[in-house]
Scaffold this motif. Structure first.
Motif, PDB file in Angstrom:
ATOM      1  N   ASN A 107       0.802  -1.234   0.000  1.00 37.23           N
ATOM      2  CA  ASN A 107       0.000   0.000   0.000  1.00 37.23           C
ATOM      3  C   ASN A 107       0.828   1.274   0.000  1.00 37.23           C
ATOM      4  OD1 ASN A 107      -2.420  -1.541   0.093  1.00 37.23           O
ATOM      5  ND2 ASN A 107      -2.180  -1.741   2.326  1.00 37.23           N
ATOM      6  N   SER A 109       3.805   3.443  -2.671  1.00 40.45           N
ATOM      7  CA  SER A 109       4.582   3.477  -3.920  1.00 40.45           C
ATOM      8  C   SER A 109       6.044   3.601  -3.539  1.00 40.45           C
ATOM      9  CB  SER A 109       4.135   4.665  -4.785  1.00 40.45           C
ATOM     10  OG  SER A 109       2.769   4.564  -5.117  1.00 40.45           O
ATOM     11  N   GLY A 207      -1.339   5.161  -7.383  1.00 37.32           N
ATOM     12  CA  GLY A 207      -0.475   4.082  -6.944  1.00 37.32           C
ATOM     13  C   GLY A 207      -0.756   3.736  -5.502  1.00 37.32           C
ATOM     14  N   PRO A 208      -0.157   2.647  -5.005  1.00 35.43           N
ATOM     15  CA  PRO A 208      -0.372   2.242  -3.609  1.00 35.43           C
ATOM     16  C   PRO A 208       0.027   3.352  -2.645  1.00 35.43           C
ATOM     17  CG  PRO A 208       0.732   0.520  -4.854  1.00 35.43           C
ATOM     18  CD  PRO A 208       0.714   1.729  -5.736  1.00 35.43           C
ATOM     19  N   GLN A 212      -6.340   6.657  -5.687  1.00 34.25           N
ATOM     20  CA  GLN A 212      -7.134   5.692  -6.430  1.00 34.25           C
ATOM     21  C   GLN A 212      -8.257   6.442  -7.156  1.00 34.25           C
ATOM     22  OE1 GLN A 212      -6.906   1.578  -3.867  1.00 34.25           O
ATOM     23  NE2 GLN A 212      -8.680   2.887  -3.552  1.00 34.25           N
ATOM     24  N   GLY A 229      -9.237   1.285  -6.987  1.00 36.61           N
ATOM     25  CA  GLY A 229      -8.266   0.224  -6.760  1.00 36.61           C
ATOM     26  C   GLY A 229      -8.259  -0.863  -7.805  1.00 36.61           C
ATOM     27  N   HIS A 232      -3.879   0.067 -10.842  1.00 37.24           N
ATOM     28  CA  HIS A 232      -2.902   0.505  -9.833  1.00 37.24           C
ATOM     29  C   HIS A 232      -1.878   1.507 -10.345  1.00 37.24           C
ATOM     30  CE1 HIS A 232      -4.526  -2.618  -7.258  1.00 37.24           C
ATOM     31  NE2 HIS A 232      -4.358  -3.502  -8.242  1.00 37.24           N
ATOM     32  N   THR A 233      -1.871   1.765 -11.622  1.00 41.07           N
ATOM     33  CA  THR A 233      -0.923   2.729 -12.166  1.00 41.07           C
ATOM     34  C   THR A 233      -1.661   3.707 -13.065  1.00 41.07           C
ATOM     35  OG1 THR A 233      -0.404   1.425 -14.150  1.00 41.07           O
ATOM     36  CG2 THR A 233       0.905   0.991 -12.146  1.00 41.07           C
TER      37      THR A 233
END
Length: 912
Positions: A107, A109, A207-208, A212, A229, A232-233
């Motif tokens: 979670n 980046s 990203g994590p 989102q 979610g 993710h990118t």
């Protein structure tokens, strides 16, 4: 950072062994009880900085050396790593990599490149785990890269147990954004709206741990295009946006779209604690406006920030007044309108607000930052130093609070982060630009009252350095109790810390503070300050440790470690690294504990590297703790050596020479034999079994005994091998025979000298003990009498000659002569003409105790000359006769001692 500067210089250290001592005077026992000729080396990559840290470690029933390599690569990333090297054999063995650079934190980046994993290592013997840190581990927050640091606890199976990241905080971009997109029939052309959506998505930090995005499209109904979610990118989200087609619809039900987004979209992949953001894009008034008021109110109640974009293309194309529409859109937007409301003339103009929308959204989190915590730990570099404490791990965070630094703690109950205000008194705001680097080194100590205190160094504080002693509760309450100040600018006072319980009573005796860049006589020699820890005068400066007087950079104190008692005196020892000594080849010094302090002079000059040190394990099963030393591209195990003292103590069996007991033979004769019990080495330092080679020089009264006859089969300085057990001593038995002598009253002098046969092999002699021992003992004779010092003999002497007593012949011719001599019998002898010799026969008897110093006195007339004296029947008794010059007609004959009662008579011929 300064440590990086120190680090770059340290990479020039080379592995080097020298037999020269660094003391002012030559030392015969280099490095005392460390074996500098036999050691175990583990080689690794110099480029990876293999050897930067070392830790002795026990896990899985085996002993290991953990070696940090903070520049090691994992794939294309320079992550750093840790190696384990087996220590349960003296044979060479390869180290295996643990591949810890593959660890990841969920979670976030993360950026693991250059994280420097292995820069710190801390082994925990209680559960066979260890902690290693990568203080430059970073994570992305929008366009920023925050180096908060990351540590990992590795279990007994050498696998990741859990990750420690106490300085990690949520990004400002920790957002869940739902775009509510009007796809009704009035939107035209659609590709303009789609291009706007793609351009906006490129502005988001997806990203994590960051942003989102989910998209819903509405008209008469609502459709979930993709959920939070799901991608993710940025690339994945943009690709999904390209495939969104216009759904159409005769109505624009904006309230329905908002309610579906609030109740469903934020639940599909939404994250607890994430900032909720809704972006509503529409081109007309809603057909369900009565429900709009409640929808907006419910959104506000759910803490959703609403951005509203009014597209006026439909109104402008038809010449309709948009006033009512704009009022509705402003109502949807969160106050104030100037931050959350946008309007564009048509769909093609959406591209003009992309940058402004992105900037306004991602300035949102900054508006809610709490003072004192918000951005203070973003560059903390937690794990720059680490130290095990009772309830967790203490971590230094040098980059926290604008590089003033901080101390954090990780416990099983969670992280402990003291607020910035905890440091304000000792680290005032007006000095924060100096970058104190608090947490460069951390440690702990046990006070005389048994309480645990923490210690942290700030080597750049006010340019001279500072050390604080403090308490830290798990509530985050940090209280500074004492502060120690450095004395020289740039000395890096506090960059290394070590507390020592010298006498092992459970309480800290001294706190050692290193200043490795201490400048003296034109060179960075370094020094280590000693502070005593007592209730009366806590942290009193006792003195400083310095070593070399040669002109060179040493940086003494770059590494500190304590090791158990090495010289058998019961006190803990200190090991200090000087990695730049001898043109960056490095050196390690050992200072021995004494009472409750450290001896100020070093006992060895072990010519080695020394950028990292550790010594807690016996790695070759000899009962002695061995030393691990790190260098550039190598980690070395130096075996400890047993410590002995030689005691030259002599005892005899029996305690006196009993010449009456002929218990052995020499040269075919019965003689008296003796045994010397020679107590030599005594093992001071606990070990199991040690072999020790000694030489002897043993002499027995050479004036009376030939040395070769006395010492049977024993050459001068002949080596003898001794086996010692833990805490024991050795007794050597030597035999000799007592030869004949005329002097039994004077004891035999026995002189012993002994020393080490080979100082470079086996155990080592205590340096405070003489290298050669001499002992002299006098061995008495037993007199064989009832009284210890007195004998009572009873000597009787009978004698006669081979001449005729002429008075007893009753010859008439001689009778008149005898009468003229007084008539005494046996008073005269007749010597016939022509006789050239006469013999006196004597018999000596002892009817009492042994006689010592017995003598026969022979007097003759002047017409007789003494010729010789012969002992009859090969008696062991020896008689030596001598005459005094002024008494030529007298002889004094000494009888060899003892003349015993058992020799009841001795027949003697005296020839005249």
């Amino acid at each position: 950072m300064e440590r990086n500067s120190l680090y770059v210089e340290a990479i020039f250290i080379q592995l080097y062994v020298s037999t020269a001592s660094l003391s002012k005077e030559p030392q015969d026992t280099l490095c005392f009880n460390f074996d500098t000729k036999n050691f175990k080396i583990f080689f690794g990559s110099k480029e990876a900085q293999f050897g930067y840290t070392v830790q002795q470690h026990e896990a899985g029933g085996r002993q290991w050396l953990l070696v940090g390599a903070p520049f090691e690569s994992t794939g294309r990333q320079q992550t750093g790593d840790v190696y384990r090297c087996p220590l349960d054999t003296r044979n060479s063995a390869n180290c295996s990599r643990l591949n810890l650079g593959k660890l990841s934190l969920d979670n976030v980046s993360e950026r693991k490149d250059n994280m420097r994993l292995g820069m710190t290592l801390t082994s925990n013997p209680k559960d066979s785990s260890f902690v290693t840190c990568g203080p430059l581990w970073s994570h992305e927050c929008g366009s920023s890269l925050y180096s908060t640091g990351l540590c990992s606890r590795i279990g007994r199976n050498f696998r990741l147990s859990h990750t420690i990241a106490p300085a990690l905080q949520r990004c400002e971009m920790f957002m869940d954004i739902v775009i509510v997109l009007d796809g009704s029939n009035s939107i035209y052309p659609w590709y303009e709206v789609q291009d706007f959506l793609i351009n906006v998505l490129h502005k988001f930090y997806i990203g994590p741990g960051q942003t989102q995005v989910g998209v819903v499209q509405y008209g008469s109904t609502v459709v979930h295009e993709f959920s939070l979610g799901e991608y993710h990118t940025v690339e994945e989200v943009v690709e999904a946006a390209r495939s969104i087609s216009q759904r159409g619809g005769e109505e624009t039900r904006t309230a329905l779209g908002i309610n579906v987004a609030r109740l469903e979209a934020f639940q599909r992949g939404g994250r607890p604690g994430a900032q909720k953001v809704m972006i509503v894009i529409t081109d007309g008034e809603s057909h369900d406006s009565p429900q709009l008021v409640q929808a907006v109110a419910d959104s506000e109640r759910d803490n959703i920030t609403m951005y509203a974009i009014a597209v006026l293309g439909y109104y402008n194309r038809r010449g309709i007044n948009p006033e009512a529409f704009l009022k509705e859109i402003k109502f949807i937007a969160t106050d104030p309108d100037e931050k959350h409301f946008f309007n564009v003339t048509d769909e093609s103009a959406l591209k003009d607000i992309v940058d402004a929308l992105g900037e306004r959204i991602f300035s949102l989190e900054g508006q809610n930052v709490k003072t004192g915590r918000g951005f203070g730990l973003q560059m903390a570099q937690a794990g720059f130093s680490s130290h095990l404490v009772k309830d967790g791990v203490l971590l230094g965070a040098v980059g926290a609070y604008d590089w003033n630094g901080a101390v954090l703690k990780d416990t099983k109950h969670g992280k402990v982060v003291p607020p910035k205000s905890s440091y304000k008194d000792e680290f005032p705001e007006d000095l924060k630009n100096h970058g104190a680097y608090l947490g460069y080194a951390v440690g702990s100590l046990v006070s005389s009252r048994g309480s645990q205190l923490y210690v942290a160094g700030a080597p750049r504080f006010n340019h001279t350095g500072k050390v604080i002693i403090f308490t830290l509760r798990n509530t985050g309450n940090l209280t500074i109790l004492h502060a120690l100040l450095g004395e020289q600018i740039g000395s890096y006072f506090g960059s290394e810390l070590l507390s020592m319980d010298v006498d092992s009573d459970g309480h800290t005796d001294v706190l050692l503070v290193a200043a490795p860049m201490y400048y003296s006589q034109g060179w960075e020699r370094g020094r280590v300050y000693i502070y005593t820890v007592t209730p009366q005068m806590p942290f009193f400066l006792q003195g400083a440790l310095e070593v070399s007087d040669r002109p060179q950079n040493s940086r003494l104190g770059s590494a500190l470690a304590q090791i158990p008692d090495m010289n058998g005196d019961g006190f803990t020892e200190l090991v200090v690294g000087a990695p730049l000594e001898d043109d960056h080849q490095g050196a390690v010094y050992v200072f021995y504990g004494q009472d409750k302090t450290i001896r100020p002079t070093f006992s060895s000059g072990l010519q080695y590297f020394g950028q990292s040190l550790h010594g807690v394990l016996d790695m070759n099963a000899d009962g002695l703790v061995d030393l691990a030393v790190g260098a550039l591209g190598a980690a070395v195990i130096i075996w400890s050596r047993g410590v002995v003292r030689i005691h030259a103590k002599l005892t005899f069996e029996p305690e006196k020479v009993n010449i009456f007991n002929k218990d052995c033979q020499r040269g075919g004769k019965d003689v008296t034999c003796m045994s010397i019990l020679n107590f030599h080495p005594f093992l001071l330092l606990p070990s199991f079994f040690l072999l020790l080679a000694l030489w002897y020089s043993l002499v027995l009264d050479e004036r009376r005994f030939p040395p070769r006859a006395v010492l049977d089969e024993l050459d001068r300085q002949q080596p003898r091998t001794v086996i010692l057990q833990s805490g024991g001593q050795s007794c050597q038995r030597l035999s000799f025979s007592v030869q004949e002598t005329t002097d039994y009253g004077r004891p035999i002098a026995v002189v012993l000298e002994t020393g080490m046969q080979d100082p470079d092999e086996g155990p080592v002699l205590d340096p405070d003990w003489p290298s050669t021992l001499r002992a002299e003992v006098r061995l008495p004779f037993w007199n064989g009498c009832e009284q210890e010092d007195t004998c009572v003999p009873d000597l009787i002497l009978h004698s006669h000659t081979d001449l005729m007593d002429f008075c007893s012949s009753r010859d008439q011719s001689t009778w008149s002569l005898c009468r003229q001599q007084g008539g005494s019998e046996s008073s005269g002898f007749v010597v016939e003409a022509g006789r050239r010799r006469m013999v006196v026969f004597a018999r000596l008897e002892n009817q009492g105790e042994n006689a010592y110093g017995a003598a026969i006195h022979i007097s003759t007339s002047s017409n007789l000359l003494f010729s010789s004296l012969i002992v009859k029947d090969q008696s062991d008794i020896q008689i030596e006769c001598y005459a005094e010059d002024q008494l030529a007609n007298q002889r004094f004959c000494n009888i060899s001692a003892p003349f015993m009662k058992s020799l009841s008579q001795v027949l003697i011929y005296t020839i005249l």
